[in-house]
Design an enzyme around this catalytic site. Structure first.
Site, PDB file in Angstrom:
ATOM      1  N   LYS A   1       0.870  -1.222   0.077  1.00 63.94           N
ATOM      2  CA  LYS A   1       0.040  -0.012   0.237  1.00 63.94           C
ATOM      3  C   LYS A   1       1.135   1.334   0.018  1.00 63.94           C
ATOM      4  CE  LYS A   1      -4.026  -1.546   2.541  1.00 63.94           C
ATOM      5  NZ  LYS A   1      -4.976  -1.609   1.601  1.00 63.94           N
TER       6      LYS A   1
ATOM      7  N   ARG B   1     -10.202 -11.419   1.930  1.00 60.43           N
ATOM      8  CA  ARG B   1     -11.206 -12.614   1.501  1.00 60.43           C
ATOM      9  C   ARG B   1     -10.433 -14.088   1.630  1.00 60.43           C
ATOM     10  NH1 ARG B   1     -11.526  -9.324  -4.201  1.00 60.43           N
ATOM     11  NH2 ARG B   1     -11.170  -7.665  -2.604  1.00 60.43           N
TER      12      ARG B   1
HETATM   13  N1  BES Z   1      -8.369  -3.747   4.283  1.00 56.83           N
HETATM   14  C1  BES Z   1      -8.170  -3.587   3.082  1.00 56.83           C
HETATM   15  C2  BES Z   1      -9.581  -2.537   2.694  1.00 56.83           C
HETATM   16  C3  BES Z   1      -9.917  -1.026   3.319  1.00 56.83           C
HETATM   17  C4  BES Z   1      -9.346  -0.202   2.307  1.00 56.83           C
HETATM   18  C5  BES Z   1     -10.314  -0.961   4.556  1.00 56.83           C
HETATM   19  C6  BES Z   1      -9.631   1.208   3.083  1.00 56.83           C
HETATM   20  C7  BES Z   1     -10.468   0.437   5.041  1.00 56.83           C
HETATM   21  C8  BES Z   1     -10.199   1.458   4.134  1.00 56.83           C
HETATM   22  C9  BES Z   1      -8.293  -4.635   2.163  1.00 56.83           C
HETATM   23  O1  BES Z   1      -7.591  -5.663   2.449  1.00 56.83           O
HETATM   24  C10 BES Z   1      -7.830  -3.949   0.766  1.00 56.83           C
HETATM   25  O2  BES Z   1      -6.659  -3.646   0.616  1.00 56.83           O
HETATM   26  N2  BES Z   1      -8.547  -4.054  -0.162  1.00 56.83           N
HETATM   27  C11 BES Z   1      -8.215  -3.859  -1.622  1.00 56.83           C
HETATM   28  C12 BES Z   1      -8.758  -5.046  -2.463  1.00 56.83           C
HETATM   29  C13 BES Z   1      -8.136  -4.712  -4.086  1.00 56.83           C
HETATM   30  C14 BES Z   1      -6.752  -5.002  -3.914  1.00 56.83           C
HETATM   31  C15 BES Z   1      -8.891  -5.525  -4.646  1.00 56.83           C
HETATM   32  C16 BES Z   1      -8.985  -2.522  -1.824  1.00 56.83           C
HETATM   33  O3  BES Z   1      -9.879  -2.170  -1.408  1.00 56.83           O
HETATM   34  O4  BES Z   1      -8.002  -1.457  -2.557  1.00 56.83           O
HETATM   35 MN    MN Z   2      -5.652  -5.416   1.961  1.00 56.87          MN
END
Ligand code: BES
Ligand code: MN
Ligand code: ZN
Length: 512
Positions: free
Chosen positions: A279, A353
């Site tokens: 990230k 997931r």
């Molecule tokens: N924990 C994150 C989702 C999230 C993002 C929660 C912002 C709270 C605030 C999750 O694990 C994630 O990183 N999801 C990705 C999925 C994508 C790679 C398909 C996302 O939402 O960017």
């Molecule tokens: Mn994530």
């Protein structure tokens, strides 16, 4: 905080402070009028002179009001009477409690709980009053070496009801509100704790402590147990981290032996760096909240245990960090889940997931009545619904409706998104049974579509709390959501179970 219920006249209360409401513009609520009469129009004189309009969020603290036995009278602005609804009621309670806590007295007697709120009864008003009070007074200062203590903190709150006939319902609601608020507080404490303190091992310890204190059953699977079972998608996420993953199972056995359990599953990523699909740096600290689902399940089980609900409830928490590291999974890796289905991991940041799917397969062994998972799953859900509504997706309409209603009643609302077959296409993979991402479009739905492939054996609903479980920025902190929604759902189910126990032969409509 100590809470109690009372029915009686405001001018007769021996309290550090009696709290009554003022509508806009300068209209006394019922209890304020009673005080005014005994005080030879002292309150209406003040209002007429322009000291208070009754705008929401405003207060006026009065000392030595004639004809009253309390040290102080606090006037709280309620806004327009016609517009006084759920949100306004909650805000009025919050304003009152915040002001009381900053005032010298140790206790307060609130008449705001007598105010009529459209479509809401005394049970709702009292439950909400307790929850909002605890919320308003919540501080997270465990990690501060010097705590900024309130000089004379509020110790006791009394909520008044208009009729003696309401006392029994109000007392019951008080107990429920306290249990829910306790569960919410536990969730907040766990979620606010940063990743170096709140590890998977810490969550397991806390679950153990809760189980011991409240007589819940507990089992914690270690990495070796997960290997033996074949939880390879969960283990794939854990590979990049030095912290050992845990798989926590908490059981509340409040119903009969042969009654099917309601299973709650919570995402427990104690820190989400994204893994090799790292990230960006800004706001990454907020990914300590990626175990909010887990925290909400633990908090809900605490509330259920405190209320001794006549239900069987099982909390299941897959927990690990998501870190980049020498043995971390890489984009393109293919792993075999506990269900036997294979997954191509195209993005290591779609890790939630991956840990949930193995948990959702594992829970089949409980032969669940229904399963609800809670997860900070997708950024897309924050874009779609913001910080107001939790995303809800389900393979069963009756269950979805029930949860939406519980959210409305708890003032912890959710909004349904479609889980149509048509979206499944986006998860196609040339190398495995499915990919773990579905492209830019409809990210919240494709994430749920992924989970849906592991939940075909029972009624299931998914709560995406990415936007609602915590606040970012200035007022950063866990919100304690969706503990209110989940506990209201379980309270409803408990009421059904009690009714059923009384009337044999009449069974609730099954969600199956
Ligand atoms: N924990 C994150 C989702 C999230 C993002 C929660 C912002 C709270 C605030 C999750 O694990 C994630 O990183 N999801 C990705 C999925 C994508 C790679 C398909 C996302 O939402 O960017
Ligand atoms: Mn994530
Ligand atoms: Zn995550």
């Amino acid at each position: 905080m100590e809470f109690s219920i009372k029915s009686g006249s405001p001018e007769k209360q021996r309290s550090a402070c009696v709290v009554v409401g003022i509508f806009e513009s300068r209209k006394l609520s019922g209890p304020a009028e009673i005080i005014d009469r005994g005080a030879r129009q002292h309150l209406s004189d003040l209002l007429r002179r322009g000291d208070m309009e009754g705008k929401p969020g405003t207060t006026l603290l009065l000392h030595n009001v004639p004809g009253t036995l309390a040290d102080r009278v606090l006037l709280v602005g309620l806004g327009k009477e016609k517009e006084f609804r759920e949100k306004e009621y909650r805000n009025a309670i919050a304003t009152a409690v915040r002001t009381l806590n900053e005032t010298g007295g140790f206790d307060g007697t609130l008449y705001l709980t007598e105010l009529p709120v459209k479509k809401r009864d005394v049970t709702w008003r009292i439950r909400q009053a307790v929850m909002v009070s605890m919320e308003t007074l919540y501080r997270f200062d465990q990690l501060k070496s010097r705590k900024d203590d309130v000089r004379r903190p509020l110790r006791k709150l009394t909520f008044c009801v208009a009729r003696r006939s309401e006392l029994a319902a109000a007392e019951a609601a008080l107990g429920e509100g306290q249990a829910i608020a306790e569960g919410q507080r536990l969730m907040k404490d766990l979620a606010n704790l940063p990743g170096n303190h709140c590890t998977p091992g810490y969550l397991a310890e806390q679950a153990r402590a809760l189980a011991e204190a409240h007589g819940l059953g507990i089992e914690v699977l270690e990495k070796a147990d997960m290997e033996k079972l074949g939880m390879n998608t969960l283990l794939a996420v854990a590979r990049g981290s030095h912290e050992p993953p845990k798989f926590i199972v908490l059981k509340h056995q409040g119903g009969g032996k042969d009654v099917k359990p309601i299973v709650l599953v919570g995402k427990g990523i104690t820190f989400d760096t994204g893994g090799i699909s790292l990230k960006p740096a800004p706001e990454m600290d907020e990914m300590k909240y990626d175990m909010s689902g887990a925290a909400s399940v633990i908090g809900t089980l605490k509330a259920v245990a405190l209320m001794q609900l006549p239900l069987n409830v099982i909390g299941v928490i897959p927990t690990t960090e998501n870190m980049p590291g020498g043995s971390a999974i890489k984009p393109g890796d293919v792993v075999t889940s506990l269900s036997g289905q294979t997954v191509e991991i195209l993005n290591t940041d779609a890790e939630g997931r991956l840990i949930l799917c193995d948990a959702l397969t594992y829970v089949e062994r409980f032969d669940p009545e229904c399963v609800v998972d809670v997860a900070t799953l997708t950024g897309a859900c924050v874009i779609a619904l913001g910080n107001v509504a939790t995303g809800l997706l389900a393979n069963n309409e009756a269950l979805a409706r029930e949860l939406l209603d519980s959210g409305q009643n708890a003032y912890d609302r959710a909004w349904q998104l479609p889980l149509w077959e048509d979206y499944q296409e986006q998860l196609k993979s040339p190398f495995a049974d499915m990919a773990n991402i579905g492209g830019r479009m409809a990210g919240t739905i494709t994430a749920a579509c992924f989970l849906a492939r592991f939940t075909q054996k029972y009624p299931w609903a998914h709560l995406d709390v990415a936007g609602t479980a915590y606040r970012g920025g200035e007022k950063k902190g866990s919100t304690g959501r969706p503990v209110p929604l989940l506990t209201h759902f379980l309270l409803e189910r408990a009421a059904d179970a009690r009714a059923q126990a009384k009337k044999p032969g009449r069974r609730r409509k099954s969600t199956a």
